[in-house]
Scaffold this active site. Structure first.
Site, PDB file in Angstrom:
ATOM      1  N   HIS A  64       0.843  -1.184   0.000  1.00 13.35           N
ATOM      2  CA  HIS A  64       0.000   0.000   0.000  1.00 13.35           C
ATOM      3  C   HIS A  64       0.886   1.244   0.000  1.00 13.35           C
ATOM      4  O   HIS A  64       2.076   1.173   0.335  1.00 13.35           O
ATOM      5  CB  HIS A  64      -0.900  -0.003   1.228  1.00 13.35           C
ATOM      6  CG  HIS A  64      -1.968  -1.046   1.182  1.00 13.35           C
ATOM      7  ND1 HIS A  64      -3.083  -0.989   1.983  1.00 13.35           N
ATOM      8  CD2 HIS A  64      -2.104  -2.179   0.447  1.00 13.35           C
ATOM      9  CE1 HIS A  64      -3.863  -2.025   1.740  1.00 13.35           C
ATOM     10  NE2 HIS A  64      -3.288  -2.765   0.812  1.00 13.35           N
ATOM     11  N   GLU A 106       1.104   3.914   1.948  1.00  7.89           N
ATOM     12  CA  GLU A 106       1.720   4.314   3.213  1.00  7.89           C
ATOM     13  C   GLU A 106       2.859   3.366   3.593  1.00  7.89           C
ATOM     14  O   GLU A 106       3.917   3.822   4.046  1.00  7.89           O
ATOM     15  CB  GLU A 106       0.676   4.352   4.345  1.00  7.89           C
ATOM     16  CG  GLU A 106      -0.424   5.362   4.130  1.00  7.89           C
ATOM     17  CD  GLU A 106      -1.605   4.844   3.321  1.00  7.89           C
ATOM     18  OE1 GLU A 106      -2.642   5.525   3.323  1.00  7.89           O
ATOM     19  OE2 GLU A 106      -1.508   3.776   2.687  1.00  7.89           O
ATOM     20  N   CYS A 154      -5.906   2.341   5.725  1.00  8.48           N
ATOM     21  CA  CYS A 154      -6.576   1.090   6.079  1.00  8.48           C
ATOM     22  C   CYS A 154      -6.010   0.587   7.413  1.00  8.48           C
ATOM     23  O   CYS A 154      -5.007   1.122   7.905  1.00  8.48           O
ATOM     24  CB  CYS A 154      -6.365   0.055   4.972  1.00  8.48           C
ATOM     25  SG  CYS A 154      -4.702  -0.671   4.950  1.00  8.48           S
ATOM     26  N   CYS A 208      -2.208  -0.234   7.225  1.00  6.68           N
ATOM     27  CA  CYS A 208      -1.368   0.958   7.101  1.00  6.68           C
ATOM     28  C   CYS A 208      -1.382   1.777   8.383  1.00  6.68           C
ATOM     29  O   CYS A 208      -0.350   2.320   8.785  1.00  6.68           O
ATOM     30  CB  CYS A 208      -1.822   1.794   5.915  1.00  6.68           C
ATOM     31  SG  CYS A 208      -1.487   0.988   4.336  1.00  6.68           S
TER      32      CYS A 208
END
Length: 162
Positions: free
Chosen positions: A59, A61, A89, A92
């Site tokens: 992801h 991040e 999320c 993250c």
């Protein structure tokens, strides 16, 4: 917060949103971008690369955190600020807390993401369930030696606490 400070945060947040927009066209992953700033300077960036890497943890991040930590040669981002194109999320958010930045700013929220097919609510719901009731089978098996790695860690005199 002063207007000048708000404008500075908006500038870096707009960079994260621009990275997310560009990532859509790249085909590498979803519409997510992140920027990590230290002392008013961009330290690292990241975009969602789940599709290009076939790695569900890539992801934006997480990618940005990995890049920033490699650049700083440290697992601690205490003097940094993370800007994310979207509310992180659960994975993250956990990574952000482990990295310990001083702040997180994000643009779109989780409800906006859900409207576009990125709904994390099912993960949040799973956290509240006992392991035996979760959708993915989670079983604890007791081993006599299960605490030994922790005892070794506790006894380690040159450990770096994180």
């Amino acid at each position: 917060m002063e207007q000048k400070e708000i404008q500075q945060h908006k500038k870096f947040l707009a960079m994260a949103v621009q990275l997310a927009q560009e990532n859509v066209g790249s085909g590498k992953g979803g519409p997510f971008g992140a920027v990590i700033v230290k002392d008013g300077q961009v330290l690292a960036t990241g975009t969602n690369q789940v599709l290009s890497t076939q790695d569900p943890t890539m992801h934006a991040e997480v990618s940005a955190i990995r890049n920033a930590c490699a650049k700083l040669k440290s697992f601690d981002l205490k003097d940094c600020v993370i800007y994310s194109s979207c509310e992180p999320c659960p994975m993250c958010l956990g990574a952000i807390y482990w990295a310990r930045p001083k702040a997180l700013y994000y643009a779109a929220d989780q409800h906006t993401a859900a409207r576009h097919g990125f709904d994390d609510k099912f993960i949040y719901d799973e956290f509240d369930l006992p392991p035996q009731e979760r959708k993915i089978k989670a079983v604890r098996l007791l081993l006599q030696e299960q605490e030994e790695p922790f005892k070794a860690w506790t006894a380690k005199e040159d450990k770096v606490q994180y």
